[in-house]
Design a protein around this motif. Sequence first.
Motif, mmCIF file in Angstrom:
data_model
loop_
_atom_site.group_PDB
_atom_site.id
_atom_site.type_symbol
_atom_site.label_atom_id
_atom_site.label_comp_id
_atom_site.label_asym_id
_atom_site.label_seq_id
_atom_site.Cartn_x
_atom_site.Cartn_y
_atom_site.Cartn_z
ATOM 1 N N GLU A 98 8.957 5.900 38.265
ATOM 2 C CA GLU A 98 9.915 6.195 39.326
ATOM 3 C C GLU A 98 9.173 6.080 40.657
ATOM 4 O O GLU A 98 8.233 6.816 40.913
ATOM 5 C CB GLU A 98 10.487 7.598 39.124
ATOM 6 N N ASN A 99 9.609 5.163 41.488
ATOM 7 C CA ASN A 99 8.930 4.915 42.755
ATOM 8 C C ASN A 99 9.554 5.645 43.939
ATOM 9 O O ASN A 99 9.007 5.617 45.031
ATOM 10 C CB ASN A 99 8.918 3.408 43.066
ATOM 11 N N THR A 100 10.656 6.316 43.757
ATOM 12 C CA THR A 100 11.357 6.923 44.888
ATOM 13 C C THR A 100 10.863 8.333 45.202
ATOM 14 O O THR A 100 11.350 8.948 46.133
ATOM 15 C CB THR A 100 12.868 6.984 44.613
ATOM 16 N N GLY A 101 9.913 8.851 44.454
ATOM 17 C CA GLY A 101 9.417 10.179 44.703
ATOM 18 C C GLY A 101 10.179 11.262 43.957
ATOM 19 O O GLY A 101 9.885 12.451 44.117
ATOM 20 N N TYR A 102 11.139 10.876 43.183
ATOM 21 C CA TYR A 102 11.926 11.815 42.392
ATOM 22 C C TYR A 102 11.050 12.335 41.247
ATOM 23 O O TYR A 102 10.420 11.561 40.534
ATOM 24 C CB TYR A 102 13.164 11.105 41.853
ATOM 25 N N THR A 105 10.508 13.569 37.717
ATOM 26 C CA THR A 105 11.241 13.472 36.450
ATOM 27 C C THR A 105 10.735 14.515 35.469
ATOM 28 O O THR A 105 9.607 14.983 35.552
ATOM 29 C CB THR A 105 11.059 12.075 35.830
#
Length: 162
Positions: free
Chosen positions: A139-143, A145
């Motif tokens: 996940e590259n959006t900083g979310y 998981t």
Amino acid sequence: MKYRVTSEVTLPFRVIAIVNEKGRNRVEYDVKIKPKFKEQLVANDVVVKIPVPENATAKQKHIKVRSGKAKYYPTHNAIVWKFRRFLGSAKNGYRLQAEVQRLHSVKETPWVRPPITLQFTVPMFTSSGFHVRFLKVIENTGYSTVKWVRYITRAGQYQIRI
């Protein structure tokens, strides 16, 4: 992710059904159901549907169970036995004993015994033995998981011939 397996499946329940036709007007049932999953697990909303002849009647006093609730439904031509929670630690299982009376008719046709059907949900149990050993989330959006796998087994068509 969902998957379907049709071979080499471990069934979560063992059902032993003895149906005795006593003469022309009486049918006796002795049904045992035993769990085949781990003691820590619990099956939810278990429904056992036991078919009876079309021309039968049953009184509630002739249906005996120690666990769950059982009731005769003439519209379904079946005795329905329900459990909210079926414990895996119940190694001796549960038992239903019932007796139904058959009404006499002019045209006697032999009773073709339909199968006993089960409906259930067993969380954290895989009947196929399939287990996720590794899970990688990119996940590259900083979310942030959470890595978690939920196993659940539901009855599709679970039938036992009697």
